[in-house]
Write a protein that holds these residues in place. Structure first.
Motif, PDB file in Angstrom:
ATOM      1  N   LYS A 164     -31.673 -96.404   6.486  1.00 20.91           N
ATOM      2  CA  LYS A 164     -31.963 -95.089   7.057  1.00 20.91           C
ATOM      3  C   LYS A 164     -32.565 -95.206   8.457  1.00 20.91           C
ATOM      4  N   ALA A 165     -33.172 -96.358   8.768  1.00 18.32           N
ATOM      5  CA  ALA A 165     -33.720 -96.572  10.108  1.00 18.32           C
ATOM      6  C   ALA A 165     -32.707 -97.216  11.046  1.00 18.32           C
ATOM      7  N   GLY A 166     -31.537 -97.612  10.515  1.00 21.74           N
ATOM      8  CA  GLY A 166     -30.531 -98.266  11.336  1.00 21.74           C
ATOM      9  C   GLY A 166     -30.743 -99.756  11.496  1.00 21.74           C
ATOM     10  N   ALA A 167     -31.672-100.349  10.726  1.00 20.93           N
ATOM     11  CA  ALA A 167     -31.935-101.787  10.789  1.00 20.93           C
ATOM     12  C   ALA A 167     -31.010-102.482   9.799  1.00 20.93           C
ATOM     13  N   VAL A 168     -29.777-102.762  10.239  1.00 22.02           N
ATOM     14  CA  VAL A 168     -28.741-103.165   9.300  1.00 22.02           C
ATOM     15  C   VAL A 168     -28.186-104.555   9.571  1.00 22.02           C
ATOM     16  N   ALA A 169     -28.851-105.341  10.381  1.00 24.82           N
ATOM     17  CA  ALA A 169     -28.363-106.691  10.663  1.00 24.82           C
ATOM     18  C   ALA A 169     -28.377-107.538   9.391  1.00 24.82           C
ATOM     19  N   LYS A 170     -27.387-108.416   9.257  1.00 25.68           N
ATOM     20  CA  LYS A 170     -27.302-109.258   8.068  1.00 25.68           C
ATOM     21  C   LYS A 170     -28.508-110.181   7.947  1.00 25.68           C
ATOM     22  N   LEU A 171     -29.015-110.657   9.070  1.00 21.20           N
ATOM     23  CA  LEU A 171     -30.176-111.530   9.026  1.00 21.20           C
ATOM     24  C   LEU A 171     -31.398-110.791   8.485  1.00 21.20           C
ATOM     25  N   THR A 172     -31.527-109.511   8.846  1.00 23.80           N
ATOM     26  CA  THR A 172     -32.625-108.701   8.302  1.00 23.80           C
ATOM     27  C   THR A 172     -32.537-108.632   6.789  1.00 23.80           C
ATOM     28  N   SER A 173     -31.326-108.396   6.290  1.00 24.91           N
ATOM     29  CA  SER A 173     -31.120-108.316   4.845  1.00 24.91           C
ATOM     30  C   SER A 173     -31.484-109.628   4.160  1.00 24.91           C
ATOM     31  N   LYS A 174     -31.044-110.757   4.738  1.00 25.38           N
ATOM     32  CA  LYS A 174     -31.326-112.059   4.123  1.00 25.38           C
ATOM     33  C   LYS A 174     -32.823-112.380   4.140  1.00 25.38           C
ATOM     34  N   THR A 226     -43.387-119.974   0.569  1.00 19.15           N
ATOM     35  CA  THR A 226     -43.670-118.564   0.856  1.00 19.15           C
ATOM     36  C   THR A 226     -44.359-118.413   2.205  1.00 19.15           C
ATOM     37  N   ALA A 227     -45.259-119.327   2.527  1.00 20.38           N
ATOM     38  CA  ALA A 227     -45.943-119.262   3.823  1.00 20.38           C
ATOM     39  C   ALA A 227     -44.952-119.427   4.972  1.00 20.38           C
ATOM     40  N   LEU A 228     -44.013-120.362   4.829  1.00 16.85           N
ATOM     41  CA  LEU A 228     -43.015-120.566   5.878  1.00 16.85           C
ATOM     42  C   LEU A 228     -42.105-119.356   6.038  1.00 16.85           C
ATOM     43  N   ILE A 229     -41.638-118.824   4.906  1.00 18.62           N
ATOM     44  CA  ILE A 229     -40.762-117.649   4.965  1.00 18.62           C
ATOM     45  C   ILE A 229     -41.512-116.460   5.554  1.00 18.62           C
ATOM     46  N   SER A 230     -42.778-116.308   5.195  1.00 19.31           N
ATOM     47  CA  SER A 230     -43.575-115.189   5.714  1.00 19.31           C
ATOM     48  C   SER A 230     -43.761-115.310   7.225  1.00 19.31           C
ATOM     49  N   PHE A 231     -44.000-116.525   7.699  1.00 17.98           N
ATOM     50  CA  PHE A 231     -44.148-116.747   9.140  1.00 17.98           C
ATOM     51  C   PHE A 231     -42.864-116.349   9.865  1.00 17.98           C
ATOM     52  N   ALA A 232     -41.720-116.777   9.341  1.00 16.07           N
ATOM     53  CA  ALA A 232     -40.439-116.430   9.959  1.00 16.07           C
ATOM     54  C   ALA A 232     -40.191-114.924   9.880  1.00 16.07           C
ATOM     55  N   TYR A 233     -40.570-114.325   8.771  1.00 13.97           N
ATOM     56  CA  TYR A 233     -40.320-112.899   8.556  1.00 13.97           C
ATOM     57  C   TYR A 233     -41.122-112.045   9.541  1.00 13.97           C
ATOM     58  N   VAL A 234     -42.403-112.351   9.666  1.00 11.25           N
ATOM     59  CA  VAL A 234     -43.255-111.598  10.583  1.00 11.25           C
ATOM     60  C   VAL A 234     -42.786-111.796  12.023  1.00 11.25           C
ATOM     61  N   ASN A 239     -40.283-109.654  16.877  1.00 10.62           N
ATOM     62  CA  ASN A 239     -39.309-109.803  17.961  1.00 10.62           C
ATOM     63  C   ASN A 239     -38.377-108.600  18.036  1.00 10.62           C
ATOM     64  N   LEU A 240     -37.953-108.082  16.878  1.00 13.87           N
ATOM     65  CA  LEU A 240     -37.119-106.870  16.872  1.00 13.87           C
ATOM     66  C   LEU A 240     -37.856-105.713  17.534  1.00 13.87           C
ATOM     67  N   TRP A 241     -39.137-105.554  17.157  1.00 17.11           N
ATOM     68  CA  TRP A 241     -39.923-104.445  17.706  1.00 17.11           C
ATOM     69  C   TRP A 241     -40.107-104.614  19.221  1.00 17.11           C
ATOM     70  N   GLY A 244     -37.103-103.572  21.137  1.00 13.94           N
ATOM     71  CA  GLY A 244     -36.734-102.173  21.001  1.00 13.94           C
ATOM     72  C   GLY A 244     -35.675-101.907  19.955  1.00 13.94           C
ATOM     73  N   LYS A 245     -35.418-102.868  19.071  1.00 12.05           N
ATOM     74  CA  LYS A 245     -34.427-102.677  18.012  1.00 12.05           C
ATOM     75  C   LYS A 245     -35.092-102.027  16.797  1.00 12.05           C
ATOM     76  N   PRO A 246     -34.272-101.391  15.940  1.00 10.67           N
ATOM     77  CA  PRO A 246     -34.848-100.644  14.813  1.00 10.67           C
ATOM     78  C   PRO A 246     -35.648-101.537  13.864  1.00 10.67           C
ATOM     79  N   VAL A 247     -36.835-101.084  13.540  1.00 11.24           N
ATOM     80  CA  VAL A 247     -37.680-101.729  12.538  1.00 11.24           C
ATOM     81  C   VAL A 247     -38.196-100.630  11.616  1.00 11.24           C
ATOM     82  N   SER A 248     -37.973-100.784  10.323  1.00  7.43           N
ATOM     83  CA  SER A 248     -38.422 -99.766   9.371  1.00  7.43           C
ATOM     84  C   SER A 248     -39.856-100.046   8.944  1.00  7.43           C
TER      85      SER A 248
END
Length: 661
Positions: A164-174, A226-234, A239-241, A244-248
């Motif tokens: 709904k926010a338009g954040a539809v990149a495949k990497l975001t989903s993964k 989990t710590a590594l994945i969380s670091f990459a996720y944040v 970086n998206l924000w 200026g790319k959509p972030v929900s």
């Protein structure tokens, strides 16, 4: 609720373009009938499933709402009462909306007809087979499937808000998937009670034992990953924000609240019975809300649904209450096995509960995929198909639907095959598993030393092996971790009584009675529910059991009058107990009230014709009264059904009576 980032993205893009063409503002919370395309796309573009208020209440903030509503109840309700409420209205009741959609949505039923027709009898037959053989593999299977189901629902909500926010990149989903699964599995492994539950069910199912050191290693590995994945996720979302790319931020808030609530209820709260059931409640609240929204949209747009669904999901507050009442009514089925007396009827009902649970997980694995256009339309992620296709377009669509049906059938057969393979493997493991109860309980106590039930169960296993001193040590540790558990002190007293320390046993039994709270029906309902994790079961022994054990210890302490009083109280709680009747009869005999004792013992052997101890005591009183014929008959029955010790006693008594004319 599974999601596809690419499919969701196409729908979201169309919604935003349509919104730009629309000149009329539309409130985000409204639900409009077709073909109000501009209104629907405006709502999707606003980023809410319903509206800011209802999304905050039903979806994003549901954990906080439920915690605020349920935890204060501990001041006026017992843990068992809170669990019963949650089991009925939430844990089991939330199966009902799944079946309502599966069998009430004509289009969905036509698409998956054979799955909906064949799955219930196959699963029920499987559950009956496992239950009739007292196999535990299905418990493990359903518990593991529950974890997957929860992840799918949580991940589904994340993808809906992203779409709904338009954040539809495949990497975001993964990354969403990796972040969600790593944190949830890590919290389960960190939760002493939840990990105890999963390990105990695995060991009951015959799976190999895991050393405590390996369990600790797995936990550390999960935290590191989990710590590594969380670091990459944040970093990725930051970086998206920045770009200026959509972030929900709705998705991120949803996820943060979910993880914080899960940690608090699984790890932080002392009463895991309450923690688990409250957690289940907010999971179900989210599910009730999404099903309501989806079906409302289907009805408003005049999609092909059955008459009852069309009636129930009209915009009426009274129907919302009816929807709630139907959920509660369906959920109350889970409590019925407690009140059934027949073994077959109880087994059938428990099999039905398992079937309902498995069907809920199975159906949800394919009826909520966001890559399906019907699902996207029902959630306002993609516009409905615009009418007016050419004949060539209609023919092409028909061919595509046929190909899609073939693919769905193939996927359904593959899914059924691997589910059946898992169940068969679990059954084979347990059937061929050697007896290893003591080793399994020792492994559990080492892996989760902070769980009182682990030490309690180890104490029980040691007691069976006649290692009384070791059993007492484990019960002592269990009592330190569960000081309010009457079942610990009841069994502790049993070991002391078997050791000959009757005064110590009386003390433990009286302490168990002082701790005993709540009605037996509530304790029984939580202990027998297949939906409840093992370490969340009731901490209470039944009142009848404690009073009977106390009566036995008092009788052996030469306090027959006090013993008789305890037996009478126990009989009030459980009037059909052969053990209590036998205790009363033997104690009356000790008091010289032989006729009354014989009467009670005859009632005991009528209730349980194989109760060897009652037959021996009855034979003794009959012999004292001079009725040698009946005495011999009951000694022979005791010899037939008794253990080694009773067989020796019965044989010796028969030899003595053989000299009596």
């Amino acid at each position: 609720m599974k999601c596809s980032a690419g499919a969701a993205g196409r729908g979201s893009g169309e919604s935003r373009m349509a919104r730009k063409k629309s000149k009329k503002p539309v409130r985000s919370g409204g639900v409009r009938p077709a073909p109000a395309a501009a209104g629907e796309t405006a709502k999707a573009a606003a980023g809410w499933i319903i509206s800011p208020f209802w999304d905050s209440f039903l979806f994003i903030g549901a954990p906080l709402v439920v915690i605020a509503a349920f935890l204060p109840l501990r001041g006026v309700m017992s843990s068992e009462q809170i669990a019963i409420l949650s089991l009925a209205f939430f844990t089991f009741g939330h199966h009902f909306p799944t079946f309502l959609r599966a069998y009430g949505d004509q289009e969905l039923f036509d698409r998956f007809k054979w799955r909906f027709v064949l799955a219930p009898p196959i699963l029920f037959t499987t559950a009956m087979w496992f239950n009739s053989r007292d196999l535990h593999g299905l418990l493990l299977f359903v518990a593991a499937w529950d974890i997957w189901h929860v992840l799918m629902q949580h991940y589904g909500f994340m993808r809906i808000y992203d779409s709904k926010a338009g954040a539809v990149a495949k990497l975001t989903s993964k990354l969403d998937w990796g972040f969600a699964i790593s944190w949830y599995i890590t919290l389960i492994a960190t939760s002493p009670h939840y990990s105890h539950n999963m390990l105990s069910r695995a060991y009951q199912s015959g799976l190999p034992l895991i050393s405590p050191e390996l369990v600790d290693g797995v936990r550390m590995t999960l935290w590191a990953a989990t710590a590594l994945i969380s670091f990459a996720y944040v970093g990725y979302h930051a970086n998206l924000w920045r770009m200026g790319k959509p972030v929900s931020f709705k998705k991120l808030t949803l996820m943060g609240i979910f993880l914080a609530a899960t940690y608090y209820l699984y790890v932080g709260i002392e009463d895991f019975l309450v923690g688990f059931t409250v957690w289940s409640a907010f999971h179900c609240i989210q599910y009730y809300g999404i099903v309501w929204v989806f079906n409302r949209n289907r009805v408003d747009r005049r999609n092909p649904v059955r008459a009852f669904t069309r009636f129930l999901f009209r915009p009426r507050w009274s129907l919302a209450f009816l929807y709630t009442a139907l959920i509660f009514g369906y959920g109350s089925i889970n409590l019925l096995p407690t009140y059934l007396s027949g073994e077959l009827a109880s087994r059938i009902l428990i099999a039905l509960i398992f079937t309902s649970n498995a069907l809920h997980y199975y159906y949800d694995s394919f009826i909520w995929k966001i890559r399906e256009p019907e699902t996207r339309e029902g959630l306002d992620i993609q516009l409905a198909t615009v009418p007016g296709q050419s004949k060539l377009g209609a023919a092409k669509a028909q061919v595509q639907r046929a190909v899609r049906q073939v693919r769905l059938a193939r996927k359904g057969m593959i899914q059924a095959a691997y589910l059946a393979a898992i169940v068969a493997i679990l059954a084979a493991f347990e059937i061929n598993s050697p007896e290893r109860e003591l080793a399994a309980m020792e492994s559990l106590a080492g892996a989760v030393p902070d769980v009182g039930d682990a030490h309690y169960n180890l104490g029980n296993a040691l007691w069976k092996e006649k290692r009384h001193a070791d059993a007492v040590a484990e019960y002592r540790m269990a009592a330190e971790l569960m000081p309010d558990s009457s079942k610990v002190f009841n069994n502790w007293g049993g070991v002391l009584a078997e050791m000959g320390d009757y005064e110590g046993a009386v003390e433990k039994y009286r302490h168990a009675l002082a701790l005993r709270g709540g009605a037996d029906a509530l304790a029984e309902a939580t202990s027998r529910s297949p939906l409840m994790p093992g370490s969340a079961h009731s901490r209470d022994a039944s009142l009848a059991t404690i009073h009977t054990n106390l009566g036995d210890a008092l009788a052996r302490s030469d306090k027959p009058e006090q013993a008789l009083q305890q037996y009478r109280v126990g009989l009030t709680a459980e009037p059909s107990s052969a053990k209590i009747r036998a205790g009363i009869g033997a104690t009356l005999g000790d008091l010289g009230r032989f006729d009354e004792g014989i009467e009670e013992l005859e009632k005991a052997v009528t209730l349980d014709p194989t109760y060897a101890t009652a037959h021996i005591n009855l034979a003794s009183l009959l012999a004292y009264r001079g009725d040698m014929v009946r005495a011999r008959r009951h000694y022979r029955i005791a010899f037939e059904y008794g253990d080694a010790r009773l067989r020796v006693a019965a044989q010796a008594a028969l030899q003595q009576l053989s000299a009596v004319p």
